[in-house]
Scaffold this motif. Structure first.
Motif, PDB file in Angstrom:
ATOM      1  N   ILE A   1      -1.240   9.983 -25.262  1.00 26.89           N
ATOM      2  CA  ILE A   1      -0.663  10.273 -23.946  1.00 26.89           C
ATOM      3  C   ILE A   1      -0.554   8.975 -23.146  1.00 26.89           C
ATOM      4  O   ILE A   1      -1.525   8.232 -23.018  1.00 26.89           O
ATOM      5  N   VAL A   2       0.626   8.718 -22.610  1.00 30.76           N
ATOM      6  CA  VAL A   2       0.857   7.538 -21.781  1.00 30.76           C
ATOM      7  C   VAL A   2       1.113   7.998 -20.349  1.00 30.76           C
ATOM      8  O   VAL A   2       1.921   8.898 -20.114  1.00 30.76           O
ATOM      9  N   ILE A   3       0.406   7.389 -19.409  1.00 30.58           N
ATOM     10  CA  ILE A   3       0.610   7.677 -17.993  1.00 30.58           C
ATOM     11  C   ILE A   3       1.495   6.582 -17.410  1.00 30.58           C
ATOM     12  O   ILE A   3       1.200   5.392 -17.536  1.00 30.58           O
ATOM     13  N   THR A   4       2.598   6.985 -16.785  1.00 30.26           N
ATOM     14  CA  THR A   4       3.517   6.027 -16.168  1.00 30.26           C
ATOM     15  C   THR A   4       3.809   6.476 -14.736  1.00 30.26           C
ATOM     16  O   THR A   4       3.541   7.615 -14.354  1.00 30.26           O
ATOM     17  N   SER A   5       4.383   5.563 -13.970  1.00 24.99           N
ATOM     18  CA  SER A   5       4.624   5.877 -12.560  1.00 24.99           C
ATOM     19  C   SER A   5       5.740   5.009 -11.998  1.00 24.99           C
ATOM     20  O   SER A   5       5.995   3.907 -12.474  1.00 24.99           O
ATOM     21  N   ASP A   6       6.362   5.517 -10.925  1.00 23.13           N
ATOM     22  CA  ASP A   6       7.206   4.652 -10.107  1.00 23.13           C
ATOM     23  C   ASP A   6       6.317   3.578  -9.488  1.00 23.13           C
ATOM     24  O   ASP A   6       5.118   3.797  -9.263  1.00 23.13           O
ATOM     25  N   SER A   7       6.892   2.440  -9.152  1.00 23.92           N
ATOM     26  CA  SER A   7       6.112   1.338  -8.584  1.00 23.92           C
ATOM     27  C   SER A   7       5.572   1.650  -7.197  1.00 23.92           C
ATOM     28  O   SER A   7       4.741   0.906  -6.666  1.00 23.92           O
ATOM     29  N   THR A   8       5.993   2.744  -6.612  1.00 23.22           N
ATOM     30  CA  THR A   8       5.543   3.148  -5.276  1.00 23.22           C
ATOM     31  C   THR A   8       4.107   3.654  -5.230  1.00 23.22           C
ATOM     32  O   THR A   8       3.617   4.014  -4.165  1.00 23.22           O
ATOM     33  N   CYS A   9       3.416   3.687  -6.366  1.00 18.83           N
ATOM     34  CA  CYS A   9       2.021   4.168  -6.382  1.00 18.83           C
ATOM     35  C   CYS A   9       1.048   3.155  -5.786  1.00 18.83           C
ATOM     36  O   CYS A   9      -0.104   3.496  -5.475  1.00 18.83           O
ATOM     37  N   ASP A  10       1.466   1.908  -5.642  1.00 13.37           N
ATOM     38  CA  ASP A  10       0.676   0.852  -4.990  1.00 13.37           C
ATOM     39  C   ASP A  10      -0.705   0.628  -5.608  1.00 13.37           C
ATOM     40  O   ASP A  10      -1.664   0.288  -4.895  1.00 13.37           O
ATOM     41  N   LEU A  11      -0.812   0.804  -6.913  1.00 14.88           N
ATOM     42  CA  LEU A  11      -2.062   0.493  -7.598  1.00 14.88           C
ATOM     43  C   LEU A  11      -2.135  -1.004  -7.884  1.00 14.88           C
ATOM     44  O   LEU A  11      -1.101  -1.667  -8.019  1.00 14.88           O
ATOM     45  N   SER A  12      -3.351  -1.524  -7.998  1.00 10.35           N
ATOM     46  CA  SER A  12      -3.518  -2.954  -8.255  1.00 10.35           C
ATOM     47  C   SER A  12      -3.194  -3.280  -9.707  1.00 10.35           C
ATOM     48  O   SER A  12      -3.201  -2.413 -10.581  1.00 10.35           O
ATOM     49  N   GLU A  13      -2.923  -4.545  -9.967  1.00  2.91           N
ATOM     50  CA  GLU A  13      -2.644  -4.987 -11.335  1.00  2.91           C
ATOM     51  C   GLU A  13      -3.838  -4.692 -12.246  1.00  2.91           C
ATOM     52  O   GLU A  13      -3.668  -4.324 -13.416  1.00  2.91           O
ATOM     53  N   GLU A  14      -5.027  -4.852 -11.719  1.00  3.80           N
ATOM     54  CA  GLU A  14      -6.235  -4.568 -12.506  1.00  3.80           C
ATOM     55  C   GLU A  14      -6.308  -3.094 -12.897  1.00  3.80           C
ATOM     56  O   GLU A  14      -6.626  -2.764 -14.043  1.00  3.80           O
ATOM     57  N   GLN A  15      -5.997  -2.204 -11.960  1.00  2.00           N
ATOM     58  CA  GLN A  15      -6.018  -0.773 -12.261  1.00  2.00           C
ATOM     59  C   GLN A  15      -4.939  -0.400 -13.272  1.00  2.00           C
ATOM     60  O   GLN A  15      -5.175   0.423 -14.166  1.00  2.00           O
ATOM     61  N   LEU A  16      -3.782  -1.003 -13.138  1.00  2.00           N
ATOM     62  CA  LEU A  16      -2.690  -0.726 -14.071  1.00  2.00           C
ATOM     63  C   LEU A  16      -3.072  -1.159 -15.484  1.00  2.00           C
ATOM     64  O   LEU A  16      -2.910  -0.400 -16.447  1.00  2.00           O
ATOM     65  N   GLU A  17      -3.583  -2.374 -15.598  1.00  2.06           N
ATOM     66  CA  GLU A  17      -3.924  -2.921 -16.912  1.00  2.06           C
ATOM     67  C   GLU A  17      -5.085  -2.160 -17.547  1.00  2.06           C
ATOM     68  O   GLU A  17      -5.034  -1.808 -18.732  1.00  2.06           O
ATOM     69  N   LYS A  18      -6.118  -1.898 -16.785  1.00  5.00           N
ATOM     70  CA  LYS A  18      -7.308  -1.235 -17.300  1.00  5.00           C
ATOM     71  C   LYS A  18      -7.000   0.164 -17.822  1.00  5.00           C
ATOM     72  O   LYS A  18      -7.587   0.618 -18.810  1.00  5.00           O
ATOM     73  N   ASN A  19      -6.071   0.853 -17.182  1.00  3.11           N
ATOM     74  CA  ASN A  19      -5.763   2.233 -17.539  1.00  3.11           C
ATOM     75  C   ASN A  19      -4.480   2.391 -18.353  1.00  3.11           C
ATOM     76  O   ASN A  19      -4.063   3.517 -18.629  1.00  3.11           O
ATOM     77  N   GLY A  20      -3.855   1.272 -18.721  1.00  7.08           N
ATOM     78  CA  GLY A  20      -2.650   1.333 -19.535  1.00  7.08           C
ATOM     79  C   GLY A  20      -1.491   2.019 -18.849  1.00  7.08           C
ATOM     80  O   GLY A  20      -0.700   2.729 -19.496  1.00  7.08           O
ATOM     81  N   ILE A  21      -1.365   1.825 -17.547  1.00  4.63           N
ATOM     82  CA  ILE A  21      -0.305   2.462 -16.759  1.00  4.63           C
ATOM     83  C   ILE A  21       0.914   1.548 -16.708  1.00  4.63           C
ATOM     84  O   ILE A  21       0.818   0.387 -16.315  1.00  4.63           O
ATOM     85  N   SER A  22       2.059   2.077 -17.122  1.00  6.40           N
ATOM     86  CA  SER A  22       3.307   1.318 -17.049  1.00  6.40           C
ATOM     87  C   SER A  22       4.120   1.776 -15.851  1.00  6.40           C
ATOM     88  O   SER A  22       4.140   2.975 -15.518  1.00  6.40           O
ATOM     89  N   LEU A  23       4.787   0.842 -15.195  1.00  2.32           N
ATOM     90  CA  LEU A  23       5.539   1.150 -13.982  1.00  2.32           C
ATOM     91  C   LEU A  23       7.042   1.097 -14.189  1.00  2.32           C
ATOM     92  O   LEU A  23       7.555   0.246 -14.909  1.00  2.32           O
ATOM     93  N   MET A  24       7.728   2.013 -13.531  1.00  2.00           N
ATOM     94  CA  MET A  24       9.178   1.958 -13.393  1.00  2.00           C
ATOM     95  C   MET A  24       9.464   1.379 -12.009  1.00  2.00           C
ATOM     96  O   MET A  24       9.098   1.987 -10.990  1.00  2.00           O
ATOM     97  N   ARG A  25      10.045   0.212 -11.979  1.00  2.00           N
ATOM     98  CA  ARG A  25      10.227  -0.504 -10.724  1.00  2.00           C
ATOM     99  C   ARG A  25      11.438   0.002  -9.946  1.00  2.00           C
ATOM    100  O   ARG A  25      12.538   0.080 -10.495  1.00  2.00           O
ATOM    101  N   LEU A  26      11.218   0.350  -8.683  1.00  2.00           N
ATOM    102  CA  LEU A  26      12.329   0.637  -7.798  1.00  2.00           C
ATOM    103  C   LEU A  26      12.924  -0.683  -7.313  1.00  2.00           C
ATOM    104  O   LEU A  26      12.300  -1.733  -7.468  1.00  2.00           O
ATOM    105  N   SER A  27      14.103  -0.620  -6.733  1.00  2.00           N
ATOM    106  CA  SER A  27      14.789  -1.842  -6.297  1.00  2.00           C
ATOM    107  C   SER A  27      14.755  -1.985  -4.785  1.00  2.00           C
ATOM    108  O   SER A  27      14.760  -1.002  -4.043  1.00  2.00           O
ATOM    109  N   VAL A  28      14.717  -3.246  -4.360  1.00  2.00           N
ATOM    110  CA  VAL A  28      14.796  -3.595  -2.941  1.00  2.00           C
ATOM    111  C   VAL A  28      16.017  -4.483  -2.767  1.00  2.00           C
ATOM    112  O   VAL A  28      16.194  -5.462  -3.503  1.00  2.00           O
TER     113      VAL A  28
END
Length: 282
Positions: A4-31
């Protein structure tokens, strides 16, 4: 290793450490700043938003990924035999959930898409809870069902220092903006059914408002999930952040209190010095 892979829009505002530690991949929104388009958290940061606004008086525009982009994003995981649980910013704040849900239909149940009914670390709390459940050995369906039952229990609230960004973005009236500026009013912005609304008004300096805000949270939510809490802010004054963290530590009983800085998408709408204390209630 989980399938199971957990992914999210980049709007979740998690830290890089939390993303890496939990294997979370982000879908980046655009500005979008002027004629240039950037990826949230990659080649644009909140400081760039503030600078652009200070120089031009213009707020950036934001854009959700397309269905095709979501399809490509999900495919890299399903091709590897994974089941994806993806978290979107509230569908009442962005079109991203609709595009992600349309893409998910192509994967025969191997991609489950969650409309978080939240934003920033309100969304991030659900992402982290899904990681906890995955690590406990829950199935994708069990995780999805539990997360859906928790969506309306997430306290997603914050207090902005200024209504200027909300006013410029058409999210508050001229009367409300100038009244707040003259009277030093700071509204408590909360989320209900996936939509932001002004819940209460605080008056005075931000330090006083944050004290009242956190005391109100204590009174309103005597029962809560003690696993984690986020103190999330948009480049707020260090003294304000420390005040919030120390009050949360004193008045609540969380196992983990994480400070995170809001990304470019959230900053585009709330402005500098906004602060929120976010957690899951019971």
């Amino acid at each position: 290793m989980s399938d199971i892979v957990i992914t999210s829009d980049s709007t979740c505002d998690l830290s890089e450490e939390q993303l890496e530690k939990n294997g979370i991949s982000l879908m980046r929104l655009s500005v979008i700043l002027g004629a240039h388009t950037y990826k949230d958290g990659v080649d644009i940061m909140p400081a760039d938003i503030f600078r652009h606004f200070d120089e031009t008086g213009e707020l950036p525009k934001t854009a959700a990924p397309s269905t095709e982009e979501y399809t490509e994003f999900f495919k890299q995981f399903t091709d590897a035999g994974k089941t994806v649980i993806h978290f979107n910013i509230s569908s009442k704040a962005s079109g991203s959930h609709g595009f992600a849900a349309a893409a998910a239909k192509q994967f025969d149940g191997k991609v489950l898409v969650v409309d978080s009914h939240a934003l920033s670390t309100g969304q991030g709390l659900l992402v982290m809870k899904a990681c906890d459940l995955r690590d406990e050995g829950k199935s994708a369906k069990e995780i999805y069902d539990e997360i859906m039952s928790l969506r309306e229990k997430v306290n997603t609230s914050f207090v902005p220092d200024t209504l200027l960004y909300l006013y410029k973005g058409g999210r508050c009236s001229t009367l409300s903006y100038y009244g707040a500026k003259v009277l030093s009013i700071h509204p408590l912005i909360d989320m209900k059914d996936g939509e932001l609304y002004p819940k209460k008004k605080y008056i005075g300096k931000m330090s006083r408002c944050i004290r009242n805000y956190i005391n109100d949270l204590v009174a309103e939510y005597p029962s809560y999930d003690k696993r984690r809490c986020f103190v999330t802010h948009s480049n707020a004054d260090p003294e304000l952040v420390e005040l919030a963290k120390s009050m949360v530590e004193e008045l609540f009983d969380f196992e983990e209190i994480d400070e995170t800085v809001a990304g470019s998408i959230i900053t585009s709408h709330c402005g500098r010095n906004t602060l929120g204390v976010l957690f899951i209630t019971k």
